[in-house]
Design an enzyme around this catalytic site. Sequence first.
Site, PDB file in Angstrom:
ATOM      1  N   LYS A  13       0.832  -1.213   0.000  1.00 39.64           N
ATOM      2  CA  LYS A  13       0.000   0.000   0.000  1.00 39.64           C
ATOM      3  C   LYS A  13       0.870   1.268   0.000  1.00 39.64           C
ATOM      4  O   LYS A  13       0.663   2.169  -0.802  1.00 39.64           O
ATOM      5  CB  LYS A  13      -0.924   0.022   1.238  1.00 39.64           C
ATOM      6  CG  LYS A  13      -1.845  -1.183   1.336  1.00 39.64           C
ATOM      7  CD  LYS A  13      -2.775  -1.102   2.549  1.00 39.64           C
ATOM      8  CE  LYS A  13      -2.083  -1.149   3.900  1.00 39.64           C
ATOM      9  NZ  LYS A  13      -1.384  -2.417   4.211  1.00 39.64           N
ATOM     10  N   ARG A  88     -10.039   0.879   8.353  1.00 43.42           N
ATOM     11  CA  ARG A  88      -9.634  -0.465   8.742  1.00 43.42           C
ATOM     12  C   ARG A  88     -10.704  -1.194   9.537  1.00 43.42           C
ATOM     13  O   ARG A  88     -10.514  -2.356   9.904  1.00 43.42           O
ATOM     14  CB  ARG A  88      -8.400  -0.355   9.620  1.00 43.42           C
ATOM     15  CG  ARG A  88      -7.113  -0.765   8.925  1.00 43.42           C
ATOM     16  CD  ARG A  88      -6.081  -0.613   9.980  1.00 43.42           C
ATOM     17  NE  ARG A  88      -4.854  -1.262   9.879  1.00 43.42           N
ATOM     18  CZ  ARG A  88      -3.763  -0.799   9.263  1.00 43.42           C
ATOM     19  NH1 ARG A  88      -3.797   0.254   8.528  1.00 43.42           N
ATOM     20  NH2 ARG A  88      -2.646  -1.437   9.382  1.00 43.42           N
ATOM     21  N   ARG A 127      11.748  -5.094   5.508  1.00 41.89           N
ATOM     22  CA  ARG A 127      11.536  -3.703   5.121  1.00 41.89           C
ATOM     23  C   ARG A 127      12.388  -2.709   5.919  1.00 41.89           C
ATOM     24  O   ARG A 127      12.579  -2.860   7.113  1.00 41.89           O
ATOM     25  CB  ARG A 127      10.064  -3.347   5.341  1.00 41.89           C
ATOM     26  CG  ARG A 127       9.813  -1.837   5.248  1.00 41.89           C
ATOM     27  CD  ARG A 127       8.372  -1.509   5.228  1.00 41.89           C
ATOM     28  NE  ARG A 127       7.671  -2.079   6.352  1.00 41.89           N
ATOM     29  CZ  ARG A 127       6.361  -2.044   6.456  1.00 41.89           C
ATOM     30  NH1 ARG A 127       5.629  -1.513   5.497  1.00 41.89           N
ATOM     31  NH2 ARG A 127       5.783  -2.563   7.506  1.00 41.89           N
ATOM     32  N   ARG A 161      10.899  -0.415  11.492  1.00 43.86           N
ATOM     33  CA  ARG A 161       9.789  -0.220  12.432  1.00 43.86           C
ATOM     34  C   ARG A 161       9.811  -1.268  13.533  1.00 43.86           C
ATOM     35  O   ARG A 161      10.080  -2.436  13.263  1.00 43.86           O
ATOM     36  CB  ARG A 161       8.459  -0.304  11.665  1.00 43.86           C
ATOM     37  CG  ARG A 161       8.117   0.997  10.979  1.00 43.86           C
ATOM     38  CD  ARG A 161       6.989   0.889   9.990  1.00 43.86           C
ATOM     39  NE  ARG A 161       5.834   0.104  10.417  1.00 43.86           N
ATOM     40  CZ  ARG A 161       4.768  -0.103   9.655  1.00 43.86           C
ATOM     41  NH1 ARG A 161       4.706   0.447   8.445  1.00 43.86           N
ATOM     42  NH2 ARG A 161       3.767  -0.825  10.097  1.00 43.86           N
ATOM     43  N   ARG A 172      -0.746  -8.697  13.177  1.00 41.90           N
ATOM     44  CA  ARG A 172      -1.296  -7.683  12.268  1.00 41.90           C
ATOM     45  C   ARG A 172      -2.124  -8.340  11.163  1.00 41.90           C
ATOM     46  O   ARG A 172      -3.164  -7.802  10.761  1.00 41.90           O
ATOM     47  CB  ARG A 172      -0.159  -6.831  11.693  1.00 41.90           C
ATOM     48  CG  ARG A 172       0.421  -5.884  12.749  1.00 41.90           C
ATOM     49  CD  ARG A 172       1.819  -5.398  12.420  1.00 41.90           C
ATOM     50  NE  ARG A 172       1.893  -4.728  11.136  1.00 41.90           N
ATOM     51  CZ  ARG A 172       3.044  -4.478  10.489  1.00 41.90           C
ATOM     52  NH1 ARG A 172       4.188  -4.848  11.023  1.00 41.90           N
ATOM     53  NH2 ARG A 172       3.012  -3.865   9.342  1.00 41.90           N
TER      54      ARG A 172
HETATM   55  P1  AP5 Z   1       4.835  -1.595   1.905  1.00 39.11           P
HETATM   56  O1  AP5 Z   1       4.508  -0.820   0.681  1.00 39.11           O
HETATM   57  O2  AP5 Z   1       5.573  -0.891   2.987  1.00 39.11           O
HETATM   58  O3  AP5 Z   1       3.523  -2.328   2.449  1.00 39.11           O
HETATM   59  P2  AP5 Z   1       2.238  -1.768   3.180  1.00 39.11           P
HETATM   60  O4  AP5 Z   1       1.055  -2.427   2.577  1.00 39.11           O
HETATM   61  O5  AP5 Z   1       2.261  -0.267   3.189  1.00 39.11           O
HETATM   62  O6  AP5 Z   1       2.492  -2.395   4.588  1.00 39.11           O
HETATM   63  P3  AP5 Z   1       2.458  -1.815   6.053  1.00 39.11           P
HETATM   64  O7  AP5 Z   1       3.156  -2.851   6.880  1.00 39.11           O
HETATM   65  O8  AP5 Z   1       2.970  -0.415   6.131  1.00 39.11           O
HETATM   66  O9  AP5 Z   1       0.951  -1.851   6.328  1.00 39.11           O
HETATM   67  P4  AP5 Z   1       0.272  -1.941   7.665  1.00 39.11           P
HETATM   68  O10 AP5 Z   1      -1.113  -1.828   7.199  1.00 39.11           O
HETATM   69  O11 AP5 Z   1       0.589  -3.081   8.519  1.00 39.11           O
HETATM   70  O12 AP5 Z   1       0.938  -0.702   8.451  1.00 39.11           O
HETATM   71  P5  AP5 Z   1       0.375   0.718   8.867  1.00 39.11           P
HETATM   72  O13 AP5 Z   1       1.509   1.648   8.917  1.00 39.11           O
HETATM   73  O14 AP5 Z   1      -0.810   1.084   8.057  1.00 39.11           O
HETATM   74  O15 AP5 Z   1       5.672  -2.885   1.458  1.00 39.11           O
HETATM   75  C1  AP5 Z   1       6.219  -3.771   2.425  1.00 39.11           C
HETATM   76  C2  AP5 Z   1       7.638  -4.196   1.991  1.00 39.11           C
HETATM   77  O16 AP5 Z   1       7.560  -5.018   0.838  1.00 39.11           O
HETATM   78  C3  AP5 Z   1       8.557  -3.025   1.604  1.00 39.11           C
HETATM   79  O17 AP5 Z   1       9.863  -3.311   2.053  1.00 39.11           O
HETATM   80  C4  AP5 Z   1       8.494  -2.981   0.079  1.00 39.11           C
HETATM   81  O18 AP5 Z   1       9.713  -2.483  -0.477  1.00 39.11           O
HETATM   82  C5  AP5 Z   1       8.248  -4.438  -0.270  1.00 39.11           C
HETATM   83  N1  AP5 Z   1       7.358  -4.607  -1.429  1.00 39.11           N
HETATM   84  C6  AP5 Z   1       6.286  -3.830  -1.788  1.00 39.11           C
HETATM   85  N2  AP5 Z   1       5.697  -4.322  -2.909  1.00 39.11           N
HETATM   86  C7  AP5 Z   1       6.391  -5.449  -3.240  1.00 39.11           C
HETATM   87  C8  AP5 Z   1       6.279  -6.415  -4.298  1.00 39.11           C
HETATM   88  N3  AP5 Z   1       5.326  -6.316  -5.237  1.00 39.11           N
HETATM   89  N4  AP5 Z   1       7.164  -7.440  -4.323  1.00 39.11           N
HETATM   90  C9  AP5 Z   1       8.163  -7.549  -3.382  1.00 39.11           C
HETATM   91  N5  AP5 Z   1       8.314  -6.655  -2.369  1.00 39.11           N
HETATM   92  C10 AP5 Z   1       7.449  -5.621  -2.296  1.00 39.11           C
HETATM   93  O19 AP5 Z   1      -0.152   0.414  10.328  1.00 39.11           O
HETATM   94  C11 AP5 Z   1       0.722   0.137  11.402  1.00 39.11           C
HETATM   95  C12 AP5 Z   1      -0.063   0.059  12.697  1.00 39.11           C
HETATM   96  O20 AP5 Z   1      -0.698   1.332  12.963  1.00 39.11           O
HETATM   97  C13 AP5 Z   1      -1.214  -0.953  12.725  1.00 39.11           C
HETATM   98  O21 AP5 Z   1      -0.768  -2.244  13.093  1.00 39.11           O
HETATM   99  C14 AP5 Z   1      -2.141  -0.314  13.774  1.00 39.11           C
HETATM  100  O22 AP5 Z   1      -1.670  -0.556  15.071  1.00 39.11           O
HETATM  101  C15 AP5 Z   1      -1.999   1.172  13.501  1.00 39.11           C
HETATM  102  N6  AP5 Z   1      -2.980   1.696  12.532  1.00 39.11           N
HETATM  103  C16 AP5 Z   1      -2.708   2.289  11.332  1.00 39.11           C
HETATM  104  N7  AP5 Z   1      -3.843   2.664  10.712  1.00 39.11           N
HETATM  105  C17 AP5 Z   1      -4.866   2.291  11.537  1.00 39.11           C
HETATM  106  C18 AP5 Z   1      -6.268   2.392  11.433  1.00 39.11           C
HETATM  107  N8  AP5 Z   1      -6.871   2.951  10.355  1.00 39.11           N
HETATM  108  N9  AP5 Z   1      -7.015   1.894  12.455  1.00 39.11           N
HETATM  109  C19 AP5 Z   1      -6.433   1.341  13.540  1.00 39.11           C
HETATM  110  N10 AP5 Z   1      -5.100   1.208  13.704  1.00 39.11           N
HETATM  111  C20 AP5 Z   1      -4.323   1.682  12.701  1.00 39.11           C
END
Ligand code: AP5
Length: 217
Positions: A13, A88, A127, A161, A172
Site C-alpha cells: 500500500k 480499517r 523492510r 519499524r 497484524r
Molecule cells: P509496503 O509498501 O511498505 O507495504 P504496506 O502495505 O504499506 O504495509 P504496512 O506494513 O505499512 O501496512 P500496515 O497496514 O501493517 O501498516 P500501517 O503503517 O498502516 O511494502 C512492504 C515491503 O515489501 C517493503 O519493504 C516494500 O519495499 C516491499 N514490497 C512492496 N511491494 C512489493 C512487491 N510487489 N514485491 C516484493 N516486495 C514488495 O499500520 C501500522 C499500525 O498502525 C497498525 O498495526 C495499527 O496498530 C496502527 N494503525 C494504522 N492505521 C490504523 C487504522 N486505520 N485503524 C487502527 N489502527 C491503525
Amino acid sequence: VNLILLGPPGAGKGTQARMLEERFGLVQLSTGDLLRGAVAAGTEAGKAAKAVMEAGELVSDEIVLAVLKDRLDAPDVAAGTILDGFPRTAAQAEALDALLAERGQTIDAAISLEVEDEAMIARVSGRYTCAACGEGYHDQFKQPKVAGVCDKCGGTEMKRRPDDNAETVRTRLEAYHAQTAPLIDYYRARGALTEVPAMGDIDQIAARLAAIVGTHT
Ligand code: AP5
Ligand code: ZN
C-alpha cells in the site's frame, strides 16, 4: 478524487501510494504514518497508540479518526487523496463516508491489493525506510542503487519499524482478516471495489494501478 488502498500488512500500500502520488499529484494519507508521527511527537494520541501498535493490534477508532481529521483539513489535501491503511474497521468506513459527505465528496474507488499471507511475512520483515524522506526499501526486493544511500534524497540513515518482526506481523495479519477484510464486501456492495493481483513485480503492479486510477482522474 478519493481512493482507498486496501490490503494486509506488506501488501505494498505504502509503496504504491507513493508512486501514485508522484504520478497523479494526489496526496497519500497513511494513518500508520500519522500515528507514528504522533508517537514520535509524544502527543496524547501518540502515547495511547504506542503500545497498541507495537503489539500489532488496531488503535482505537477514536484516536485514528482524530489524527485523520486533522490531516484531512490541510490545504494540500484538496487535490485528492489516496487513503493508505484507512479505513480499517466498519466504524471507520462509516465515519469516512460522513467526513467526505460534509465536504461534498465521496469515495471514487476502493482498490484491494490481493496477496498471499505467507509472502507478507517476508516482505514486512525485510523492510526498511530512509529516515530523511521515508522512501521504502527491502533487504531482498528493493535495494537502493548504492547500499545504504537513499535513491531519492541521498540520505544515509535507514530505519526499521518496531512492529516489523515475524511475530507481530502475524498479529497484524489476524487483525486484518478479522476487522479490515470485511470492508472488501462493504465497497463491493456499492460498486466501488476493484481487486488487483499484487504478488508480482512492483512496477507491474504500479502499471495496473495507474490504469485504474487514470480512469478516475
Ligand atoms: P509496503 O509498501 O511498505 O507495504 P504496506 O502495505 O504499506 O504495509 P504496512 O506494513 O505499512 O501496512 P500496515 O497496514 O501493517 O501498516 P500501517 O503503517 O498502516 O511494502 C512492504 C515491503 O515489501 C517493503 O519493504 C516494500 O519495499 C516491499 N514490497 C512492496 N511491494 C512489493 C512487491 N510487489 N514485491 C516484493 N516486495 C514488495 O499500520 C501500522 C499500525 O498502525 C497498525 O498495526 C495499527 O496498530 C496502527 N494503525 C494504522 N492505521 C490504523 C487504522 N486505520 N485503524 C487502527 N489502527 C491503525
Ligand atoms: Zn531518502
